[in-house]
Design a protein around this motif. Structure first.
Motif: not given
Length: 353
Positions: A121-122, A187-195
Motif C-alpha cells: 500500500i505505502d 498506486n492501487s491494486k484492482n483487476e483490469g487497470n489497463l486503461i
C-alpha cells in the motif's frame, strides 16, 4: 461567487494546507508556478487554467480533479516535504552525485533500508515519513543548490503530469465513462487497470515533453534532459509500491517504474529528434548512462532496495516489455474517444507487435 481557492478547500472538506512553508518548500512551489505560467504563454489558447493548491495530507500523493466546472491540482504537503527530505538526504551524502564536490559532506546518521518494504500500500516515498530529517541537509553551497534544483524539478514534473490528465482529456473522459472525478498518484491494486495505465503513461509523456521544452537554448539541452531525467525516474521509483509478481502487472492503477522510465526516455529522444537525429541519440544515451547508473547507486546501493524492484532491472525483463506493448495497444482502443475531450493534440495510434 466562490473563488477557486474556496472551491479547492470546499472539495477537500476544509483540508487544504494553511500552514507555513519553509524557504526550501517556497522555492519548490515557486518553480512549479513559474514553469506553469511559462508553459501557458507558449501553449495553445485552448489549454485550460488550473488552480494549484496544497493538500493538508502527509502521505506521498497528488491529485487532479474537476469541481463545479473548474480544474484543480493538489499536491500533498507530505509529497512536498518528502521530496525535499529525499534530495537533502541524497546531497548530504558523499557517495551520491560524486561529480559535485563531496568534500564537505558526511553521511547522515540515518539508517534507511528499503529492503524492509513489506507491504503493498505505502509507496517508497511514504517510508521517508518514518525518519527525522530536520538536521539533514548538504553542507556545501553547491550541493544545497542542487538539492533545491532537483527537488523543484521533481515536483514540477509531477505537476505537469497532473496537468496532462486535464489537457489530454483524461479527467473529462473518466468523468463521462465511469464517473471518476479525480486522479490520484498513489498506486492501487484492482483487476483490469489497463486503461488507467494508458492514461498515466500519456500523462508522463505530456510531462516529459513540457518540462524539457521549457529550455530553449541548445547549450542547455543536455543538462535539462539530465535534470528532468533524475527528477522523473527517481519520482517513478518513489511513487512505486512493492510488486512481487510480474504476472499481475495489469492489476495496478499505474505502470511500474520500469515502463514509466521507458516512456520518459522515448519522449526525450522524440523531442530532440525534431532538431537533430545526432543530438537526439547523444542526449538520450547520456541520460541512460548517467541517470540510470545513479538510480542504481541511490536506490539499491545506498537505500537497499531489492534488485528485483529496481526500475533499471525490470526494464529489460521480457514480461515487462510485453506488458508495455499491451498498454500501448490498449491506447489504440481508447484513443479516438479520448480525443473528444482533449484540449490539444494527443498521441496517434501505433501498431505494437
Amino acid at each position: 461567487m466562490e473563488t477557486t481557492k474556496e472551491l479547492f478547500n470546499e472539495y477537500l472538506d476544509g483540508n487544504s494546507f494553511n500552514g507555513e512553508l519553509d524557504e526550501f518548500e517556497k522555492y519548490m512551489m515557486g518553480v512549479v508556478k513559474d514553469s506553469y505560467e511559462v508553459m501557458l504563454q507558449e501553449s495553445p489558447e485552448s489549454y485550460p487554467e488550473v488552480y494549484l493548491g496544497i493538500v493538508n495530507d502527509y502521505t506521498f500523493n497528488a491529485i487532479a480533479f474537476k469541481y463545479k466546472n473548474n480544474y484543480f491540482i493538489g499536491l500533498n504537503i507530505g509529497l512536498i516535504r518528502i521530496v525535499k527530505n529525499f534530495y537533502n538526504y541524497l546531497f548530504s551524502r558523499n557517495d551520491v552525485f560524486k561529480e559535485i564536490d563531496t568534500s564537505e559532506e558526511q553521511n547522515p546518521d540515518i539508517d534507511i533500508n528499503l529492503s524492509e518494504l513489506d507491504n503493498y500500500i505505502d509507496t517508497i516515498g511514504d517510508l521517508f515519513n518514518n525518519y527525522d530529517f530536520e538536521s539533514v541537509y548538504p553542507k556545501s553551497k553547491e550541493r544545497k543548490n542542487n538539492a533545491k534544483h532537483f527537488a523543484a524539478n521533481a515536483v514540477s514534473y509531477l505537476f505537469f503530469h497532473e496537468y496532462g490528465h486535464i489537457v489530454h482529456g483524461h479527467l473529462d473522459y473518466s468523468i463521462k465513462t465511469n464517473k471518476n472525478f479525480v486522479f490520484f498518484e498513489s498506486n492501487s491494486k484492482n483487476e483490469g487497470n489497463l486503461i488507467s495505465q494508458c492514461l498515466e503513461m500519456d500523462a508522463d509523456s505530456f510531462a516529459a515533453t513540457k518540462t524539457i521544452s521549457l529550455i530553449k537554448d541548445p547549450e542547455f539541452w543536455s543538462g535539462s534532459a539530465l535534470t528532468t531525467g533524475f527528477s522523473s525516474v527517481f519520482m517513478f521509483q518513489l511513487l512505486s509500491t512493492k510488486i512481487d509478481n510480474l504476472n499481475e502487472l495489469s492489476n495496478y492503477s499505474h505502470p511500474i517504474p520500469a515502463i514509466r522510465q521507458m516512456i520518459y526516455l522515448n519522449m526525450v529522444y522524440a523531442f530532440f529528434y525534431q532538431f537533430s537525429e545526432k543530438s537526439a541519440e547523444e542526449i538520450a544515451f547520456k541520460v541512460v548512462d548517467v541517470v540510470l547508473k545513479e538510480h542504481k547507486i541511490v536506490f539499491m546501493d545506498v537505500l537497499g532496495l531489492e534488485k528485483e524492484s529496481l526500475a533499471i532491472v525490470n526494464s529489460v525483463n521480457e514480461k515487462v516489455n510485453q506488458h508495455f506493448k499491451i498498454i500501448m495497444n490498449t491506447w489504440n482502443e481508447i484513443r479516438d474517444d479520448l480525443s473528444k475531450y482533449a484540449y490539444g493534440p494527443i498521441a496517434e495510434k501505433k501498431i505494437w507487435k
